[in-house]
Design a protein around this motif. Sequence first.
Motif, PDB file in Angstrom:
ATOM      1  N   SER A  92      69.271  41.338  51.404  1.00 44.99           N
ATOM      2  CA  SER A  92      69.534  42.486  52.258  1.00 44.99           C
ATOM      3  C   SER A  92      68.746  42.324  53.561  1.00 44.99           C
ATOM      4  N   PRO A  93      69.178  42.935  54.651  1.00 48.86           N
ATOM      5  CA  PRO A  93      68.524  42.729  55.957  1.00 48.86           C
ATOM      6  C   PRO A  93      67.023  42.969  55.952  1.00 48.86           C
ATOM      7  N   GLY A  94      66.552  43.983  55.224  1.00 49.23           N
ATOM      8  CA  GLY A  94      65.131  44.294  55.223  1.00 49.23           C
ATOM      9  C   GLY A  94      64.265  43.291  54.495  1.00 49.23           C
ATOM     10  N   ASN A  95      64.911  42.381  53.732  1.00 52.60           N
ATOM     11  CA  ASN A  95      64.148  41.422  52.936  1.00 52.60           C
ATOM     12  C   ASN A  95      64.386  39.961  53.313  1.00 52.60           C
ATOM     13  N   LEU A  96      65.177  39.719  54.338  1.00 49.10           N
ATOM     14  CA  LEU A  96      65.524  38.344  54.671  1.00 49.10           C
ATOM     15  C   LEU A  96      64.310  37.498  55.062  1.00 49.10           C
ATOM     16  N   SER A  97      63.265  38.134  55.556  1.00 52.86           N
ATOM     17  CA  SER A  97      62.078  37.382  55.962  1.00 52.86           C
ATOM     18  C   SER A  97      61.034  37.276  54.846  1.00 52.86           C
ATOM     19  N   VAL A  98      61.324  37.868  53.680  1.00 55.93           N
ATOM     20  CA  VAL A  98      60.409  37.737  52.543  1.00 55.93           C
ATOM     21  C   VAL A  98      60.420  36.289  52.071  1.00 55.93           C
ATOM     22  N   ARG A  99      59.249  35.726  51.817  1.00 57.94           N
ATOM     23  CA  ARG A  99      59.180  34.339  51.361  1.00 57.94           C
ATOM     24  C   ARG A  99      58.074  34.188  50.319  1.00 57.94           C
ATOM     25  N   GLY A 100      58.001  32.996  49.762  1.00 58.08           N
ATOM     26  CA  GLY A 100      57.036  32.716  48.711  1.00 58.08           C
ATOM     27  C   GLY A 100      57.701  32.526  47.361  1.00 58.08           C
ATOM     28  N   PHE A 101      59.037  32.485  47.355  1.00 59.53           N
ATOM     29  CA  PHE A 101      59.767  32.393  46.102  1.00 59.53           C
ATOM     30  C   PHE A 101      59.480  31.092  45.348  1.00 59.53           C
ATOM     31  N   LYS A 102      59.319  29.996  46.071  1.00 57.80           N
ATOM     32  CA  LYS A 102      59.049  28.724  45.391  1.00 57.80           C
ATOM     33  C   LYS A 102      57.710  28.764  44.665  1.00 57.80           C
ATOM     34  N   LEU A 103      56.721  29.409  45.266  1.00 55.84           N
ATOM     35  CA  LEU A 103      55.420  29.516  44.616  1.00 55.84           C
ATOM     36  C   LEU A 103      55.545  30.304  43.308  1.00 55.84           C
ATOM     37  N   ILE A 104      56.299  31.395  43.333  1.00 55.24           N
ATOM     38  CA  ILE A 104      56.502  32.168  42.103  1.00 55.24           C
ATOM     39  C   ILE A 104      57.212  31.304  41.064  1.00 55.24           C
ATOM     40  N   ASP A 105      58.189  30.500  41.502  1.00 57.82           N
ATOM     41  CA  ASP A 105      58.875  29.578  40.587  1.00 57.82           C
ATOM     42  C   ASP A 105      57.890  28.592  39.957  1.00 57.82           C
ATOM     43  N   ASP A 106      56.974  28.083  40.769  1.00 60.10           N
ATOM     44  CA  ASP A 106      55.989  27.113  40.275  1.00 60.10           C
ATOM     45  C   ASP A 106      55.098  27.748  39.201  1.00 60.10           C
ATOM     46  N   VAL A 107      54.621  28.970  39.485  1.00 62.58           N
ATOM     47  CA  VAL A 107      53.779  29.663  38.507  1.00 62.58           C
ATOM     48  C   VAL A 107      54.563  29.912  37.225  1.00 62.58           C
ATOM     49  N   LYS A 108      55.778  30.404  37.366  1.00 60.25           N
ATOM     50  CA  LYS A 108      56.605  30.710  36.198  1.00 60.25           C
ATOM     51  C   LYS A 108      56.865  29.464  35.363  1.00 60.25           C
ATOM     52  N   GLY A 109      57.139  28.340  36.027  1.00 58.97           N
ATOM     53  CA  GLY A 109      57.395  27.094  35.316  1.00 58.97           C
ATOM     54  C   GLY A 109      56.208  26.658  34.471  1.00 58.97           C
ATOM     55  N   LYS A 110      55.017  26.760  35.042  1.00 55.47           N
ATOM     56  CA  LYS A 110      53.810  26.371  34.301  1.00 55.47           C
ATOM     57  C   LYS A 110      53.575  27.286  33.111  1.00 55.47           C
ATOM     58  N   LEU A 111      53.800  28.582  33.304  1.00 62.27           N
ATOM     59  CA  LEU A 111      53.585  29.535  32.223  1.00 62.27           C
ATOM     60  C   LEU A 111      54.627  29.379  31.121  1.00 62.27           C
ATOM     61  N   GLU A 112      55.856  29.097  31.502  1.00 62.68           N
ATOM     62  CA  GLU A 112      56.901  28.897  30.506  1.00 62.68           C
ATOM     63  C   GLU A 112      56.638  27.663  29.656  1.00 62.68           C
ATOM     64  N   SER A 113      56.014  26.639  30.239  1.00 70.03           N
ATOM     65  CA  SER A 113      55.711  25.430  29.474  1.00 70.03           C
ATOM     66  C   SER A 113      54.605  25.663  28.454  1.00 70.03           C
ATOM     67  N   MET A 114      53.735  26.638  28.726  1.00 67.10           N
ATOM     68  CA  MET A 114      52.616  26.918  27.822  1.00 67.10           C
ATOM     69  C   MET A 114      52.912  28.058  26.859  1.00 67.10           C
ATOM     70  N   CYS A 115      53.562  29.105  27.345  1.00 63.43           N
ATOM     71  CA  CYS A 115      53.838  30.274  26.500  1.00 63.43           C
ATOM     72  C   CYS A 115      55.201  30.836  26.906  1.00 63.43           C
ATOM     73  N   PRO A 116      56.271  30.188  26.465  1.00 67.63           N
ATOM     74  CA  PRO A 116      57.621  30.583  26.879  1.00 67.63           C
ATOM     75  C   PRO A 116      57.985  32.007  26.474  1.00 67.63           C
TER      76      PRO A 116
END
Length: 317
Positions: A92-116
């Motif tokens: 949506s227009p108000g969120n187009l400049s929000v970023r950092g999604f890859k970092l959240i993906d990285d954290v989630k990936g590490k956590l899923e590998s340890m405690c899915p």
Amino acid sequence: MVSANFLGVFLLMELLAGGFRFGADGLSMNYYIFNCPFVEPIVRSTVASALQSDPTLAAALVRMHFHDCWIQGCDGSILLDTTKDNTAEKDSPGNLSVRGFKLIDDVKGKLESMCPGVVSCADIIAMAAREAVSWSGGPVYDIPKGKKRMEGGLKSRTLSNLPFPTFNASQLIGVFGQRGFSAQDMVALSGAHTLGVSRCSSFKSRLSDPVDPTMDSDFSKTLARTCRGGDNAEQPFDMTRNNFDSFYFQALQRKAGVLFSDQTLYNHPKTRAIVNNYAMNQAMFFLDFQQAMVKMSLLDVKEGSKGEVRADCRKVN
């Protein structure tokens, strides 16, 4: 490999520190202590590594947390990608400049590998923002965890719920008040603008004829020079864009607030004293900010123990 003895000592330390505090909504500061005990160091180290490479991500993570909570409650729905059936919040227009999604993906990936299937995406956003604040020199605080409720993101709700950079102090007090925040909470949360930048498109209207009279004349020239670079040209909110401090409030005292919604906090009688207090007393700002952030992290999560934990933060299970 983590030894059993070390894990036992870690759990004992958490107990002695006052762990396992559960609220009526099922949330707890130590929600993951048994089922994913190393969630905190994993989030902390991953965020710190990313910020060392790109310090500007600190502001992005705090903003992501705010936008996630503000739209439909702190449910991680800002992370969802658009599908053929639903326009995601992030698009949506108000969120187009929000970023950092890859970092959240990285954290989630590490956590899923340890405690899915254990740590929710909403909690990861909140913890990442908390670490960003601390890493940048801001207050150290903790947030209740165990948030699972998730709903799809709708474009119309995003547009109608976010505070706009053109709002005056009275409008901000009203909008924040509808979500249970006091004027002091609102000013403290606005202090997150001590991190990051604004784009010209968000403040260029202040430069139209006549120029916004609430601005210092020299600062208005600074903003005009910035906007010569186009709508995406960036202007730091204060002189230390990657440091969490009280300089944002000092800028407001000098009539050098970048957004109209920033400077208006110094112009309104109900918020001016709060700005002055925070500008003079950084410790007071830090204390009020951390309390307001904890309050924000609980927006619309009364059923925190219900819902799903997404395996991929970008899509529903």
